[in-house]
Design a protein around this motif. Structure first.
Motif, PDB file in Angstrom:
ATOM      1  N   ASP A   2      -8.363  -3.997   3.169  1.00 31.87           N
ATOM      2  CA  ASP A   2      -7.312  -5.005   3.271  1.00 31.87           C
ATOM      3  C   ASP A   2      -5.975  -4.357   3.620  1.00 31.87           C
ATOM      4  OD1 ASP A   2      -7.220  -3.735   0.806  1.00 31.87           O
ATOM      5  OD2 ASP A   2      -6.626  -5.531  -0.297  1.00 31.87           O
ATOM      6  N   GLN A   3      -5.714  -3.184   3.036  1.00 27.32           N
ATOM      7  CA  GLN A   3      -4.467  -2.472   3.329  1.00 27.32           C
ATOM      8  C   GLN A   3      -4.500  -1.863   4.727  1.00 27.32           C
ATOM      9  OE1 GLN A   3      -4.769   0.093  -0.050  1.00 27.32           O
ATOM     10  NE2 GLN A   3      -3.702  -1.330  -1.419  1.00 27.32           N
ATOM     11  N   PHE A   4      -5.669  -1.399   5.129  1.00 30.74           N
ATOM     12  CA  PHE A   4      -5.828  -0.878   6.479  1.00 30.74           C
ATOM     13  C   PHE A   4      -5.536  -1.966   7.513  1.00 30.74           C
ATOM     14  CE2 PHE A   4      -8.510  -0.197  10.254  1.00 30.74           C
ATOM     15  CZ  PHE A   4      -8.049   1.051  10.665  1.00 30.74           C
ATOM     16  N   VAL A   5      -6.065  -3.158   7.283  1.00 32.14           N
ATOM     17  CA  VAL A   5      -5.850  -4.257   8.225  1.00 32.14           C
ATOM     18  C   VAL A   5      -4.370  -4.627   8.286  1.00 32.14           C
ATOM     19  CG1 VAL A   5      -6.413  -6.661   8.769  1.00 32.14           C
ATOM     20  CG2 VAL A   5      -8.202  -5.121   7.970  1.00 32.14           C
ATOM     21  N   ALA A   6      -3.671  -4.502   7.163  1.00 28.77           N
ATOM     22  CA  ALA A   6      -2.230  -4.747   7.176  1.00 28.77           C
ATOM     23  C   ALA A   6      -1.522  -3.773   8.110  1.00 28.77           C
ATOM     24  CB  ALA A   6      -1.665  -4.638   5.759  1.00 28.77           C
ATOM     25  N   GLN A   7      -1.966  -2.500   8.104  1.00 28.38           N
ATOM     26  CA  GLN A   7      -1.376  -1.510   9.006  1.00 28.38           C
ATOM     27  C   GLN A   7      -1.740  -1.813  10.458  1.00 28.38           C
ATOM     28  OE1 GLN A   7       0.765   0.724   7.891  1.00 28.38           O
ATOM     29  NE2 GLN A   7       1.180   1.551   9.928  1.00 28.38           N
ATOM     30  N   VAL A   8      -2.979  -2.258  10.691  1.00 27.18           N
ATOM     31  CA  VAL A   8      -3.374  -2.698  12.034  1.00 27.18           C
ATOM     32  C   VAL A   8      -2.450  -3.812  12.506  1.00 27.18           C
ATOM     33  CG1 VAL A   8      -5.179  -3.851  13.384  1.00 27.18           C
ATOM     34  CG2 VAL A   8      -5.801  -2.048  11.760  1.00 27.18           C
ATOM     35  N   ASN A   9      -2.203  -4.752  11.624  1.00 30.33           N
ATOM     36  CA  ASN A   9      -1.360  -5.895  11.973  1.00 30.33           C
ATOM     37  C   ASN A   9       0.067  -5.462  12.312  1.00 30.33           C
ATOM     38  OD1 ASN A   9      -1.436  -8.861  12.170  1.00 30.33           O
ATOM     39  ND2 ASN A   9       0.158  -8.770  10.600  1.00 30.33           N
TER      40      ASN A   9
ATOM     41  N   ALA B 145     -11.444   4.489  -1.041  1.00 26.88           N
ATOM     42  CA  ALA B 145     -11.194   4.383  -2.487  1.00 26.88           C
ATOM     43  C   ALA B 145     -10.751   5.713  -3.077  1.00 26.88           C
ATOM     44  CB  ALA B 145     -12.449   3.878  -3.190  1.00 26.88           C
ATOM     45  N   ASN B 146     -11.235   6.815  -2.512  1.00 24.24           N
ATOM     46  CA  ASN B 146     -10.812   8.130  -2.994  1.00 24.24           C
ATOM     47  C   ASN B 146      -9.308   8.332  -2.841  1.00 24.24           C
ATOM     48  OD1 ASN B 146     -13.460   8.815  -3.586  1.00 24.24           O
ATOM     49  ND2 ASN B 146     -13.808   9.873  -1.645  1.00 24.24           N
ATOM     50  N   TRP B 147      -8.695   7.599  -1.935  1.00 22.13           N
ATOM     51  CA  TRP B 147      -7.258   7.691  -1.698  1.00 22.13           C
ATOM     52  C   TRP B 147      -6.517   6.453  -2.217  1.00 22.13           C
ATOM     53  CZ3 TRP B 147      -5.350  12.211   0.000  1.00 22.13           C
ATOM     54  CH2 TRP B 147      -6.237  13.088   0.631  1.00 22.13           C
ATOM     55  N   ASN B 148      -7.202   5.693  -3.075  1.00 27.42           N
ATOM     56  CA  ASN B 148      -6.610   4.457  -3.614  1.00 27.42           C
ATOM     57  C   ASN B 148      -6.179   3.534  -2.480  1.00 27.42           C
ATOM     58  OD1 ASN B 148      -5.813   2.693  -5.662  1.00 27.42           O
ATOM     59  ND2 ASN B 148      -3.715   3.497  -5.705  1.00 27.42           N
ATOM     60  N   TYR B 149      -7.060   3.409  -1.510  1.00 31.04           N
ATOM     61  CA  TYR B 149      -6.791   2.626  -0.307  1.00 31.04           C
ATOM     62  C   TYR B 149      -7.940   1.658  -0.102  1.00 31.04           C
ATOM     63  CZ  TYR B 149      -4.594   2.053   4.337  1.00 31.04           C
ATOM     64  OH  TYR B 149      -3.923   1.577   5.445  1.00 31.04           O
TER      65      TYR B 149
ATOM     66  N   SER C 162       0.845  -1.184   0.000  1.00 29.22           N
ATOM     67  CA  SER C 162       0.000   0.000   0.000  1.00 29.22           C
ATOM     68  C   SER C 162       0.876   1.228   0.000  1.00 29.22           C
ATOM     69  CB  SER C 162      -0.894   0.014   1.239  1.00 29.22           C
ATOM     70  OG  SER C 162      -1.411   1.311   1.466  1.00 29.22           O
ATOM     71  N   TRP C 163       0.598   2.159  -0.892  1.00 25.89           N
ATOM     72  CA  TRP C 163       1.421   3.361  -0.935  1.00 25.89           C
ATOM     73  C   TRP C 163       1.227   4.203   0.323  1.00 25.89           C
ATOM     74  CZ3 TRP C 163      -0.094   8.583  -1.347  1.00 25.89           C
ATOM     75  CH2 TRP C 163      -1.474   8.799  -1.453  1.00 25.89           C
ATOM     76  N   ILE C 164       0.047   4.165   0.898  1.00 23.92           N
ATOM     77  CA  ILE C 164      -0.183   4.916   2.131  1.00 23.92           C
ATOM     78  C   ILE C 164       0.580   4.280   3.293  1.00 23.92           C
ATOM     79  CG2 ILE C 164      -1.929   5.431   3.903  1.00 23.92           C
ATOM     80  CD1 ILE C 164      -1.970   7.437   1.698  1.00 23.92           C
ATOM     81  N   ASN C 165       0.495   2.957   3.414  1.00 26.86           N
ATOM     82  CA  ASN C 165       1.245   2.284   4.470  1.00 26.86           C
ATOM     83  C   ASN C 165       2.743   2.503   4.301  1.00 26.86           C
ATOM     84  OD1 ASN C 165      -1.265   1.397   5.224  1.00 26.86           O
ATOM     85  ND2 ASN C 165      -0.904  -0.758   4.760  1.00 26.86           N
TER      86      ASN C 165
ATOM     87  N   ASN D  80     -27.646   0.243   5.948  1.00 27.21           N
ATOM     88  CA  ASN D  80     -27.273   0.247   4.528  1.00 27.21           C
ATOM     89  C   ASN D  80     -26.003   1.062   4.290  1.00 27.21           C
ATOM     90  OD1 ASN D  80     -28.203   2.826   4.963  1.00 27.21           O
ATOM     91  ND2 ASN D  80     -29.809   2.767   3.385  1.00 27.21           N
ATOM     92  N   HIS D  81     -25.173   1.202   5.291  1.00 27.36           N
ATOM     93  CA  HIS D  81     -23.967   2.021   5.178  1.00 27.36           C
ATOM     94  C   HIS D  81     -22.858   1.270   4.439  1.00 27.36           C
ATOM     95  CE1 HIS D  81     -25.071   4.798   8.786  1.00 27.36           C
ATOM     96  NE2 HIS D  81     -26.129   4.414   8.111  1.00 27.36           N
ATOM     97  N   THR D  82     -22.033   2.028   3.751  1.00 29.53           N
ATOM     98  CA  THR D  82     -20.922   1.436   3.002  1.00 29.53           C
ATOM     99  C   THR D  82     -19.573   2.015   3.425  1.00 29.53           C
ATOM    100  OG1 THR D  82     -21.156   3.060   1.224  1.00 29.53           O
ATOM    101  CG2 THR D  82     -22.396   0.998   0.996  1.00 29.53           C
ATOM    102  N   ASP D  83     -19.550   2.792   4.497  1.00 32.14           N
ATOM    103  CA  ASP D  83     -18.301   3.400   4.933  1.00 32.14           C
ATOM    104  C   ASP D  83     -17.383   2.354   5.585  1.00 32.14           C
ATOM    105  OD1 ASP D  83     -20.492   3.570   6.980  1.00 32.14           O
ATOM    106  OD2 ASP D  83     -18.882   4.265   8.284  1.00 32.14           O
TER     107      ASP D  83
END
Length: 322
Positions: free
Chosen positions: A213-220, A206-210, A42-45, A197-200
């Protein structure tokens, strides 16, 4: 700050809580949600690592939400963390904290914490459930709202803080990092239980190309760092430390206190400055429970912490360990 997202959440939540306990809905079969693949790239990670961005310390502030609701497995037994996104551009964690504390009785929505690029503000004990994702998810999960960022650096810092908060809570309650099981988006719980019915935060990420799955990698990443090491999560870990000076000793002591002052309508609070207690400008209502994560001993009395620097003397408190 307020958005349509919060109003939709309140409709589902209002039905879910008719008292201090949960009203389970058994007529909606949850969808099977297989554990998802976690991608480390992930480019953010990578940006977080390359820039040396470190999560900030968690701030503990007792909010105004006065419903102390056990999870379905009991007090102090969450099953994971649901990640939300505020959908309120420009609002900070301070803004959202203030709004929810002032308006939750009307909007019927509340979460455990708000996170932005510079702050992690925890406003309700994670030992108890809140109103954020429909009755079934509420009965299972800690819930945290991520504020929207406007720059890449702000987004990366907010992700670092949010991932840290999730990792800290999982580590605190002895839960593993499992995408789709212990770390979920509101989008996922909507699909699993069909109660909102939330999708957040899917669209915002996605607006940040994130992605989650990538967030969970950072959590890990943070979770692994916590194993066998100290964290900067404040004193909520319950791990003891002792600081001596001017008759004061401090120790981690996590649990709940019930407070009562027979001589008044409220229980007085004190602040500690330079290791000496002084009267605070606020008090607690009699016969109310409060989460505490640290004690201080001063001149033979024990003081229980109920917010960042507000304490209750043992004269007015009955402590129950977690």
């Amino acid at each position: 700050m307020f958005s349509k997202k919060k109003m939709i959440a309140s409709i589902a939540t209002a039905v879910a809580f008719a008292g201090v306990g949960f009203v389970a809905t058994n007529d909606v079969a949850p969808q099977t949600f297989a554990q998802q693949e976690v991608k480390a790239d992930s480019w953010i990670n990578n940006y977080i690592a390359e820039q040396g961005i470190q999560p900030v310390q968690i701030q503990y502030r007792e909010g105004t939400f006065n419903n102390w609701i056990p999870y379905e497995n009991g007090v102090g037994k969450p099953e994971g963390v649901v990640v939300h996104e505020t959908a309120t551009p420009g609002a900070t964690a301070e803004d959202e904290t203030s709004y929810f504390n002032n308006n939750w009785p009307t909007i019927q929505t509340y979460v455990h914490a708000f996170v932005d690029a510079s702050e992690i503000i925890n406003i309700h004990s994670a030992d108890y459930a809140v109103w954020g994702a429909g009755p079934t998810a509420n009965s299972k999960y800690i819930q945290v709202e991520l504020c929207e960022a406007s720059t890449t650096d702000q987004f990366a810092r907010s992700i670092a803080n949010d991932a840290y908060y999730v990792a800290f809570r999982l580590h605190q309650y002895g839960l593993p990092v499992e995408y789709g099981k212990t770390v979920l988006s509101h989008d996922q719980t909507s699909k699993m239980y069909g109660e909102t019915n939330h999708t957040d935060p899917t669209g915002y990420f996605a607006n940040w190309n994130y992605g989650m799955d990538q967030f969970v990698a950072q959590v890990n990443t943070y979770y692994n760092q916590m194993n066998g090491s100290n964290t900067n999560g404040g004193t909520d870990t319950g791990s003891g430390n002792t600081n001596s000076g001017n008759g004061v000793s401090s120790n981690g002591s996590e649990g709940t206190i019930s407070v009562s002052n027979p001589a008044s309508f409220m229980v007085p609070l004190v602040n500690f400055n330079n290791d000496k207690p002084s009267k605070a400008n606020r008090g607690l209502a009699n016969n109310t429970p409060w989460y505490t994560d640290q004690t201080k001993t001063y001149n033979g009395h024990k003081y229980y912490r109920v917010s960042t620097n507000e304490w209750v003397i043992d004269t007015y408190a009955t402590f129950t360990a977690k």
